[in-house]
Design a protein around this motif. Structure first.
Motif, PDB file in Angstrom:
ATOM      1  N   ASN A 191     -15.132  -3.630   5.356  1.00  0.00           N
ATOM      2  CA  ASN A 191     -15.421  -3.263   6.743  1.00  0.00           C
ATOM      3  C   ASN A 191     -14.841  -1.876   7.018  1.00  0.00           C
ATOM      4  N   ILE A 192     -15.553  -1.057   7.744  1.00  0.00           N
ATOM      5  CA  ILE A 192     -15.094   0.308   8.024  1.00  0.00           C
ATOM      6  C   ILE A 192     -13.808   0.290   8.851  1.00  0.00           C
ATOM      7  N   GLY A 193     -13.634  -0.719   9.663  1.00  0.00           N
ATOM      8  CA  GLY A 193     -12.422  -0.837  10.485  1.00  0.00           C
ATOM      9  C   GLY A 193     -11.187  -1.051   9.608  1.00  0.00           C
ATOM     10  N   SER A 194     -11.310  -1.901   8.579  1.00  0.00           N
ATOM     11  CA  SER A 194     -10.165  -2.173   7.698  1.00  0.00           C
ATOM     12  C   SER A 194      -9.838  -0.950   6.836  1.00  0.00           C
ATOM     13  N   VAL A 195     -10.879  -0.219   6.410  1.00  0.00           N
ATOM     14  CA  VAL A 195     -10.660   0.992   5.633  1.00  0.00           C
ATOM     15  C   VAL A 195      -9.948   2.035   6.494  1.00  0.00           C
ATOM     16  N   LEU A 196     -10.379   2.190   7.715  1.00  0.00           N
ATOM     17  CA  LEU A 196      -9.758   3.142   8.627  1.00  0.00           C
ATOM     18  C   LEU A 196      -8.306   2.754   8.902  1.00  0.00           C
ATOM     19  N   LYS A 197      -8.067   1.471   9.088  1.00  0.00           N
ATOM     20  CA  LYS A 197      -6.714   0.973   9.363  1.00  0.00           C
ATOM     21  C   LYS A 197      -5.796   1.245   8.171  1.00  0.00           C
ATOM     22  N   SER A 198      -6.234   0.982   6.962  1.00  0.00           N
ATOM     23  CA  SER A 198      -5.408   1.205   5.776  1.00  0.00           C
ATOM     24  C   SER A 198      -5.137   2.705   5.574  1.00  0.00           C
ATOM     25  N   GLU A 199      -6.111   3.530   5.858  1.00  0.00           N
ATOM     26  CA  GLU A 199      -5.930   4.981   5.729  1.00  0.00           C
ATOM     27  C   GLU A 199      -4.920   5.488   6.751  1.00  0.00           C
ATOM     28  N   ILE A 200      -4.967   4.987   7.970  1.00  0.00           N
ATOM     29  CA  ILE A 200      -4.006   5.369   9.010  1.00  0.00           C
ATOM     30  C   ILE A 200      -2.596   4.953   8.586  1.00  0.00           C
ATOM     31  N   GLN A 201      -2.455   3.759   8.013  1.00  0.00           N
ATOM     32  CA  GLN A 201      -1.145   3.280   7.564  1.00  0.00           C
ATOM     33  C   GLN A 201      -0.595   4.168   6.445  1.00  0.00           C
ATOM     34  N   ARG A 202      -1.448   4.566   5.513  1.00  0.00           N
ATOM     35  CA  ARG A 202      -1.020   5.405   4.397  1.00  0.00           C
ATOM     36  C   ARG A 202      -0.528   6.760   4.897  1.00  0.00           C
ATOM     37  N   VAL A 203      -1.259   7.361   5.800  1.00  0.00           N
ATOM     38  CA  VAL A 203      -0.883   8.666   6.349  1.00  0.00           C
ATOM     39  C   VAL A 203       0.412   8.542   7.159  1.00  0.00           C
ATOM     40  N   ALA A 204       0.562   7.461   7.899  1.00  0.00           N
ATOM     41  CA  ALA A 204       1.770   7.248   8.698  1.00  0.00           C
ATOM     42  C   ALA A 204       2.991   7.095   7.788  1.00  0.00           C
ATOM     43  N   ARG A 205       2.845   6.337   6.684  1.00  0.00           N
ATOM     44  CA  ARG A 205       3.951   6.177   5.731  1.00  0.00           C
ATOM     45  C   ARG A 205       4.342   7.515   5.121  1.00  0.00           C
ATOM     46  N   LYS A 206       3.355   8.320   4.803  1.00  0.00           N
ATOM     47  CA  LYS A 206       3.602   9.633   4.224  1.00  0.00           C
ATOM     48  C   LYS A 206       4.378  10.513   5.213  1.00  0.00           C
ATOM     49  N   GLU A 207       3.984  10.487   6.461  1.00  0.00           N
ATOM     50  CA  GLU A 207       4.676  11.263   7.492  1.00  0.00           C
ATOM     51  C   GLU A 207       6.116  10.764   7.673  1.00  0.00           C
ATOM     52  N   LEU A 208       6.276   9.448   7.715  1.00  0.00           N
ATOM     53  CA  LEU A 208       7.614   8.877   7.883  1.00  0.00           C
ATOM     54  C   LEU A 208       8.517   9.227   6.708  1.00  0.00           C
ATOM     55  N   ARG A 209       7.967   9.190   5.502  1.00  0.00           N
ATOM     56  CA  ARG A 209       8.741   9.514   4.315  1.00  0.00           C
ATOM     57  C   ARG A 209       9.253  10.951   4.399  1.00  0.00           C
ATOM     58  N   ALA A 210       8.425  11.858   4.824  1.00  0.00           N
ATOM     59  CA  ALA A 210       8.832  13.259   4.966  1.00  0.00           C
ATOM     60  C   ALA A 210       9.939  13.393   6.004  1.00  0.00           C
ATOM     61  N   GLU A 211       9.793  12.687   7.121  1.00  0.00           N
ATOM     62  CA  GLU A 211      10.818  12.741   8.170  1.00  0.00           C
ATOM     63  C   GLU A 211      12.136  12.135   7.687  1.00  0.00           C
ATOM     64  N   THR A 212      12.077  10.996   7.020  1.00  0.00           N
ATOM     65  CA  THR A 212      13.318  10.344   6.578  1.00  0.00           C
ATOM     66  C   THR A 212      14.004  11.148   5.482  1.00  0.00           C
ATOM     67  N   GLN A 213      13.254  11.843   4.636  1.00  0.00           N
ATOM     68  CA  GLN A 213      13.862  12.686   3.610  1.00  0.00           C
ATOM     69  C   GLN A 213      14.705  13.787   4.269  1.00  0.00           C
ATOM     70  N   GLN A 214      14.153  14.387   5.291  1.00  0.00           N
ATOM     71  CA  GLN A 214      14.894  15.433   6.009  1.00  0.00           C
ATOM     72  C   GLN A 214      16.149  14.847   6.645  1.00  0.00           C
ATOM     73  N   LEU A 215      16.056  13.650   7.227  1.00  0.00           N
ATOM     74  CA  LEU A 215      17.216  13.001   7.833  1.00  0.00           C
ATOM     75  C   LEU A 215      18.270  12.665   6.776  1.00  0.00           C
ATOM     76  N   LYS A 216      17.827  12.209   5.605  1.00  0.00           N
ATOM     77  CA  LYS A 216      18.766  11.880   4.530  1.00  0.00           C
ATOM     78  C   LYS A 216      19.533  13.120   4.081  1.00  0.00           C
ATOM     79  N   LYS A 217      18.848  14.242   3.979  1.00  0.00           N
ATOM     80  CA  LYS A 217      19.515  15.484   3.599  1.00  0.00           C
ATOM     81  C   LYS A 217      20.554  15.880   4.633  1.00  0.00           C
TER      82      LYS A 217
END
Length: 145
Positions: free
Chosen positions: A3-29
Motif C-alpha cells: 500500500n502506498i500509505g505504508s510505504v510513505l509511512k516507512s520512508e518517513i520513519q527512516r528519514v526521521a531516524r536519520k535526522e535524530l541520529r545526526a542530532e544525538t551524535q552532536q549531543l553526544k559530542k
C-alpha cells in the motif's frame, strides 16, 4: 503490492531516524566535551585544596613557633604521635620491650602508646623526644650498658 500509505509511512520513519541520529551524535559530542571539562575542573579543585591544606599546615607550624618563642617557661612544646613512635622504634630496629627499657617504662606502656590507647606523660615525652636524636649504634650501646 504494498500500500502506498505504508510505504510513505516507512520512508518517513527512516528519514526521521536519520535526522535524530545526526542530532544525538552532536549531543553526544557536546556531553563528552562537558565531561572532560568537569574532570579537569575537579582535578584543579583537588590540587588547589591540597595546596590550601599544605599552606594551612605551614601557617599552623609558624604560629606554634611564634607562640613557643613568646612563652616564658623553659620547656619546649613536645608533640606526640603514636605512628611517629612506632616509626621511630622501627627506624632504630628495636622491639617495644627494648624501647621501654631505654625510656624506663614497661613494654605494655610502649604498646599502648603505639596503639593510641594512652598518651605518655610530660616526663616520658621528653624521653621519647631524646629517642629521635639517637642512632642505631647509640641505642644498642645504651641497651648494653
Amino acid at each position: 503490492m504494498p500500500n502506498i500509505g505504508s510505504v510513505l509511512k516507512s520512508e518517513i520513519q527512516r528519514v526521521a531516524r536519520k535526522e535524530l541520529r545526526a542530532e544525538t551524535q552532536q549531543l553526544k559530542k557536546t556531553v563528552a566535551q562537558y565531561r572532560g571539562q568537569i574532570a579537569e575542573l575537579k582535578r584543579r579543585l583537588q590540587a588547589l585544596e591540597q595546596q590550601v591544606r599544605r599552606q594551612a599546615r605551614g601557617s599552623g607550624r609558624a604560629a606554634a613557633t611564634v607562640s613557643d618563642e613568646g612563652a616564658d617557661d623553659d620547656s619546649p612544646a613536645l608533640r606526640f604521635s603514636a605512628k611517629g613512635l612506632a616509626a621511630q622504634r622501627k627506624r632504630l630496629g628495636l622491639s617495644a620491650a627494648a624501647v621501654a627499657k631505654l625510656l624506663g617504662v614497661s613494654a605494655l606502656s610502649v604498646y599502648k602508646w603505639e596503639s593510641g590507647k594512652t598518651r605518655p606523660r610530660a616526663r616520658q615525652l621528653e624521653a621519647i623526644a631524646s629517642l629521635r636524636k639517637l642512632g642505631k649504634r647509640e641505642a644498642m650501646a645504651r641497651l648494653a650498658a
